[in-house]
Motif scaffolding. Sequence first.
Motif, PDB file in Angstrom:
ATOM      1  N   HIS A 265       4.965  -4.423   8.074  1.00 56.48           N
ATOM      2  CA  HIS A 265       6.040  -3.499   7.650  1.00 56.48           C
ATOM      3  C   HIS A 265       6.402  -2.577   8.820  1.00 56.48           C
TER       4      HIS A 265
ATOM      5  N   HIS B  59      -0.200  -2.075   6.130  1.00 54.65           N
ATOM      6  CA  HIS B  59       0.702  -3.236   6.088  1.00 54.65           C
ATOM      7  C   HIS B  59       1.219  -3.487   7.511  1.00 54.65           C
TER       8      HIS B  59
ATOM      9  N   HIS C 192       1.196  -7.545  -6.265  1.00 54.46           N
ATOM     10  CA  HIS C 192       2.566  -7.120  -5.923  1.00 54.46           C
ATOM     11  C   HIS C 192       3.346  -8.278  -5.317  1.00 54.46           C
TER      12      HIS C 192
ATOM     13  N   HIS D  90       5.681  -9.264  -2.085  1.00 52.00           N
ATOM     14  CA  HIS D  90       6.152  -8.852  -0.753  1.00 52.00           C
ATOM     15  C   HIS D  90       7.412  -9.658  -0.451  1.00 52.00           C
TER      16      HIS D  90
ATOM     17  N   ASP E 188       7.612  -4.087  -0.511  1.00 58.08           N
ATOM     18  CA  ASP E 188       6.746  -4.536  -1.604  1.00 58.08           C
ATOM     19  C   ASP E 188       7.304  -4.037  -2.937  1.00 58.08           C
TER      20      ASP E 188
HETATM   21 ZN   LIG Z   1       4.273  -6.163   2.049  1.00 57.27          ZN
END
Ligand SMILES: [Zn+2]
Length: 274
Positions: A145, A142, A269, A271, A152
């Motif tokens: 991040h 990621h 997911h 984010h 997430d």
């Molecule tokens: Zn993410």
Amino acid sequence: MRKALSFVVSAFIFIALTIITQIGGIVYLLAKAVTATFPFFKTKPKLWTACVFLAIYLSATFLIVPKLAPVFGRKPLPISRDGNLIPLNRLTVLLNRHYVSSRLSKEIHTVANRFSKKHPDLSVTYLEANFPFWDGFPLLPHLSHNDGNKLDLAFIYKDINSGKLLSGESPAWLGYGIYEEPQKGEFHQARACAKKGFFQYDLLGRFTFSAERKMEMDQDKTENLIRELLNSKAIKKIFIEPHLKSRLGLGQEKKVRFHGCHAVRHDDHIHLQL
Ligand SMILES: [Zn+2]
């Protein structure tokens, strides 16, 4: 030759542990230094290095890093699976990938409290967050991040057969790679990205083992969770796949955006970022 090979292996272990856990590489060097210093460890140096590594790594992960991270403006998310904000997988915690900035910590706890008041049987389940130290150090894969301000979350899932809501669960072990695919008539962003040559967009799904699906995203509760995130002024962007934005009735929400073909699919997911 043997020394050169040993150096290459050590360098590989150092880099891999640093990429995966941030602190693991330094702990590995420390463990090697300890075993090289004391004659007691000379009998089986590799085994002792592994044992000393584990002892230092676990102590650092659970006792030292959580106390040190606030100096760098980061806080650990809750590590228990009991509560209204929980990790999907404890491996995330073991690998030190559950740290967020103090601001994001406050916001996501507020969201989790509000969500659990409305849905007492459901938890907000987090996936990957950030490392504990240093802005700019990415939590691979990621890339974004890297500053404590990204997180997430898992969708809310239900049992496909019974319709029973499932708390703290995901069809994928780490929460990534099993998608809520576009349905007939919905825009297929992954195909559009593949046509433009972004082969990585859909890559993870090809490597994810998918047995028969036993759970699917619960639209109503996942929409409720995203609406709680939208209520937070500090949360500035939420990324989900375009077909889910439409399906969940979030078409008018400007904070809910498409992340671009250079990223990866976001129909497994949510984010969010400050
Ligand atoms: Zn993410």
